[in-house]
Design a protein around this motif. Sequence first.
Motif, PDB file in Angstrom:
ATOM      1  N   PRO A 196       0.808  -1.230   0.000  1.00 39.20           N
ATOM      2  CA  PRO A 196       0.000   0.000   0.000  1.00 39.20           C
ATOM      3  C   PRO A 196       0.837   1.273   0.000  1.00 39.20           C
ATOM      4  O   PRO A 196       0.399   2.299  -0.516  1.00 39.20           O
ATOM      5  CB  PRO A 196      -0.807  -0.117   1.301  1.00 39.20           C
ATOM      6  CG  PRO A 196      -0.868  -1.577   1.593  1.00 39.20           C
ATOM      7  CD  PRO A 196       0.442  -2.120   1.120  1.00 39.20           C
ATOM      8  N   ALA A 216      -8.826   6.047   0.172  1.00 38.23           N
ATOM      9  CA  ALA A 216      -7.788   5.393   0.970  1.00 38.23           C
ATOM     10  C   ALA A 216      -6.418   6.010   0.699  1.00 38.23           C
ATOM     11  O   ALA A 216      -5.659   6.299   1.637  1.00 38.23           O
ATOM     12  CB  ALA A 216      -7.763   3.893   0.677  1.00 38.23           C
ATOM     13  N   ILE A 256      -3.736   7.705   3.188  1.00 39.12           N
ATOM     14  CA  ILE A 256      -2.400   7.111   3.255  1.00 39.12           C
ATOM     15  C   ILE A 256      -1.327   8.150   2.935  1.00 39.12           C
ATOM     16  O   ILE A 256      -0.281   8.222   3.599  1.00 39.12           O
ATOM     17  CB  ILE A 256      -2.299   5.909   2.291  1.00 39.12           C
ATOM     18  CG1 ILE A 256      -3.123   4.745   2.829  1.00 39.12           C
ATOM     19  CG2 ILE A 256      -0.848   5.495   2.079  1.00 39.12           C
ATOM     20  CD1 ILE A 256      -3.243   3.568   1.878  1.00 39.12           C
ATOM     21  N   PHE A 262     -14.056   8.748   7.481  1.00 38.67           N
ATOM     22  CA  PHE A 262     -14.632   8.290   6.216  1.00 38.67           C
ATOM     23  C   PHE A 262     -16.148   8.309   6.338  1.00 38.67           C
ATOM     24  O   PHE A 262     -16.709   7.783   7.309  1.00 38.67           O
ATOM     25  CB  PHE A 262     -14.178   6.863   5.891  1.00 38.67           C
ATOM     26  CG  PHE A 262     -12.720   6.734   5.548  1.00 38.67           C
ATOM     27  CD1 PHE A 262     -12.196   7.374   4.436  1.00 38.67           C
ATOM     28  CD2 PHE A 262     -11.871   5.966   6.324  1.00 38.67           C
ATOM     29  CE1 PHE A 262     -10.846   7.260   4.102  1.00 38.67           C
ATOM     30  CE2 PHE A 262     -10.524   5.833   6.013  1.00 38.67           C
ATOM     31  CZ  PHE A 262     -10.014   6.488   4.901  1.00 38.67           C
ATOM     32  N   LYS A 270     -16.889   2.069   2.889  1.00 34.53           N
ATOM     33  CA  LYS A 270     -16.162   2.763   3.957  1.00 34.53           C
ATOM     34  C   LYS A 270     -15.308   1.799   4.784  1.00 34.53           C
ATOM     35  O   LYS A 270     -14.151   2.088   5.090  1.00 34.53           O
ATOM     36  CB  LYS A 270     -17.146   3.510   4.864  1.00 34.53           C
ATOM     37  CG  LYS A 270     -17.976   4.561   4.144  1.00 34.53           C
ATOM     38  CD  LYS A 270     -18.946   5.268   5.077  1.00 34.53           C
ATOM     39  CE  LYS A 270     -20.056   4.367   5.545  1.00 34.53           C
ATOM     40  NZ  LYS A 270     -20.961   3.930   4.448  1.00 34.53           N
ATOM     41  N   THR A 283     -12.329   0.647   2.805  1.00 36.88           N
ATOM     42  CA  THR A 283     -11.360   1.746   2.705  1.00 36.88           C
ATOM     43  C   THR A 283     -10.575   1.860   4.001  1.00 36.88           C
ATOM     44  O   THR A 283      -9.351   2.079   3.986  1.00 36.88           O
ATOM     45  CB  THR A 283     -12.093   3.074   2.411  1.00 36.88           C
ATOM     46  OG1 THR A 283     -12.820   2.942   1.177  1.00 36.88           O
ATOM     47  CG2 THR A 283     -11.109   4.217   2.280  1.00 36.88           C
ATOM     48  N   LEU A 284     -11.259   1.705   5.131  1.00 40.32           N
ATOM     49  CA  LEU A 284     -10.576   1.714   6.427  1.00 40.32           C
ATOM     50  C   LEU A 284      -9.588   0.552   6.516  1.00 40.32           C
ATOM     51  O   LEU A 284      -8.450   0.730   6.982  1.00 40.32           O
ATOM     52  CB  LEU A 284     -11.607   1.628   7.552  1.00 40.32           C
ATOM     53  CG  LEU A 284     -11.049   1.547   8.984  1.00 40.32           C
ATOM     54  CD1 LEU A 284     -10.355   2.855   9.359  1.00 40.32           C
ATOM     55  CD2 LEU A 284     -12.163   1.239   9.986  1.00 40.32           C
ATOM     56  N   CYS A 285      -9.999  -0.625   6.059  1.00 38.50           N
ATOM     57  CA  CYS A 285      -9.114  -1.792   6.108  1.00 38.50           C
ATOM     58  C   CYS A 285      -7.880  -1.595   5.229  1.00 38.50           C
ATOM     59  O   CYS A 285      -6.774  -2.020   5.599  1.00 38.50           O
ATOM     60  CB  CYS A 285      -9.882  -3.035   5.677  1.00 38.50           C
ATOM     61  SG  CYS A 285     -11.122  -3.589   6.884  1.00 38.50           S
ATOM     62  N   HIS A 286      -8.053  -0.964   4.077  1.00 39.74           N
ATOM     63  CA  HIS A 286      -6.908  -0.657   3.210  1.00 39.74           C
ATOM     64  C   HIS A 286      -5.922   0.248   3.950  1.00 39.74           C
ATOM     65  O   HIS A 286      -4.700   0.026   3.916  1.00 39.74           O
ATOM     66  CB  HIS A 286      -7.415   0.030   1.933  1.00 39.74           C
ATOM     67  CG  HIS A 286      -6.359   0.243   0.897  1.00 39.74           C
ATOM     68  ND1 HIS A 286      -6.616   0.850  -0.312  1.00 39.74           N
ATOM     69  CD2 HIS A 286      -5.036  -0.041   0.881  1.00 39.74           C
ATOM     70  CE1 HIS A 286      -5.505   0.906  -1.019  1.00 39.74           C
ATOM     71  NE2 HIS A 286      -4.522   0.370  -0.310  1.00 39.74           N
ATOM     72  N   THR A 287      -6.440   1.235   4.648  1.00 36.39           N
ATOM     73  CA  THR A 287      -5.587   2.158   5.400  1.00 36.39           C
ATOM     74  C   THR A 287      -4.898   1.443   6.558  1.00 36.39           C
ATOM     75  O   THR A 287      -3.716   1.690   6.845  1.00 36.39           O
ATOM     76  CB  THR A 287      -6.427   3.326   5.941  1.00 36.39           C
ATOM     77  OG1 THR A 287      -7.219   3.877   4.882  1.00 36.39           O
ATOM     78  CG2 THR A 287      -5.536   4.415   6.506  1.00 36.39           C
ATOM     79  N   THR A 302     -14.692   5.617  10.696  1.00 35.75           N
ATOM     80  CA  THR A 302     -15.752   5.644   9.696  1.00 35.75           C
ATOM     81  C   THR A 302     -17.072   5.925  10.396  1.00 35.75           C
ATOM     82  O   THR A 302     -17.227   5.699  11.598  1.00 35.75           O
ATOM     83  CB  THR A 302     -15.895   4.299   8.954  1.00 35.75           C
ATOM     84  OG1 THR A 302     -16.496   3.331   9.836  1.00 35.75           O
ATOM     85  CG2 THR A 302     -14.565   3.785   8.460  1.00 35.75           C
ATOM     86  N   VAL A 304     -16.415   8.792   0.762  1.00 36.16           N
ATOM     87  CA  VAL A 304     -16.245   7.527   0.045  1.00 36.16           C
ATOM     88  C   VAL A 304     -17.466   7.360  -0.861  1.00 36.16           C
ATOM     89  O   VAL A 304     -18.532   6.946  -0.402  1.00 36.16           O
ATOM     90  CB  VAL A 304     -16.123   6.334   1.012  1.00 36.16           C
ATOM     91  CG1 VAL A 304     -15.908   5.042   0.226  1.00 36.16           C
ATOM     92  CG2 VAL A 304     -14.985   6.559   2.000  1.00 36.16           C
TER      93      VAL A 304
END
Length: 415
Positions: free
Chosen positions: A71, A120, A124, A141, A149, A152-156, A326, A362
């Motif tokens: 990421p 995301a 980041i 978010f 949402k 997107t939080l999990c990606h971050t 979120t 988002v």
Amino acid sequence: MCGNAMRGHFHVARGGDKTIMALHRVSFRLRQTVTHVRSLHTSGGSQQQEAVAAESEPEPLSIFRTQENDPACQSEKHFGQYYTLPSAHVRTVFPHGLPMRYKQQVKTFNEACMMVRPPALEVISSLKKTDNSKPAVRYLFYGLKGSGKTMTLCHTIHFCYTQGWLVLHVPDAHLWVKNCKELLPSSFNSSRYDQPLQATEWLRNFRITNEPFLSKIKTKQRYVWTKRESTEEGSTLGELVDQGITRVKTSSDVVGAVMKELRLQSGQPESDFRLAVAVDGVNALWGRSTIRKMNNTAVDPEELTLVYNLRKLMKNDWTGGAIITTLAQTGAVYTSKYSYLPKELLGEKGFDSMDPFIPVSVPNYSEKEFESCYLYYMDRHWLQYPHSRTEDGKKELIFLSNRNPSMLERICGFH
């Protein structure tokens, strides 16, 4: 105007298909040429020539995937593409927190992929510039239900983990204010209530995600649990966590102690960690609870030990990290299901408590993101009906889902 945009979109999609077909034709011709070359060589060197030819064959083109799985290295050129999470990261970073339907999808597809989306990467990019000497910045978010949402939080969160941050993740905060299986009067404060089962589960998952930090971080004060049990100053964070797991009755207070230690130590000169506090459905902390007391009156969220301590962590009076949250309609008990803006879901009290924060919208999928998701589902054979693989079928999916990620996934499950 919408019709023109959509026609333009499908024209681009068909143009992309022609490009892919052309590349496959070139690939086929190259393989024919290689086969012809093999036949000209003597049998003594044939095996070596075949090995070289096999290595030189190009892989099938995947415009919806990216090979950049870190990421921290992803950028705008990866927008709308899926990257693959290593299975070890899925187990370690997300022992909890991933949406149930996504976890089912991971089992079905036999891989865990996330789409690289602008919200995301926006956060980041900001996290990369975090000044550890300044108060923690709060990110929020928000968006329509099902817009992505949580993912997107999990990606971050995945970014923070790969960069060596300590991750304090509270998924589904609304579960702390409703459907409580066991509610006990607090042994520490008679005006509050403990939730030992939720607290113990959270501590187990916290230990899985942050195993490397448990032996490094030492407690700054002594904690007394009972007349015979205490955690001495200078104990490891792991010992503190184990106290809550092995002595379930003290688990809610142990969660508060863990949060307190991290809040006080983060950003200090002697500390060598950055703290990422991630809360999914943060608006539940200031909403209404469905939990009832013995006299059948509702429990105020602030009366819950877990919520009380998490609220303190939401204050940006500490340094060396970030607060990433979120809003969730599922956590907004007794509010309109169409509400999604921060002011609507946080309420006046929650909004004032979180202010100042950086709101990050988002939205539903863009045309490019929808196309990528559509191709990914086709690649995974998630679209079974022949009609769904046609242009008319694609238009129907757009119409039915309005390019909402959650709705699209559910509809495709029936196609």
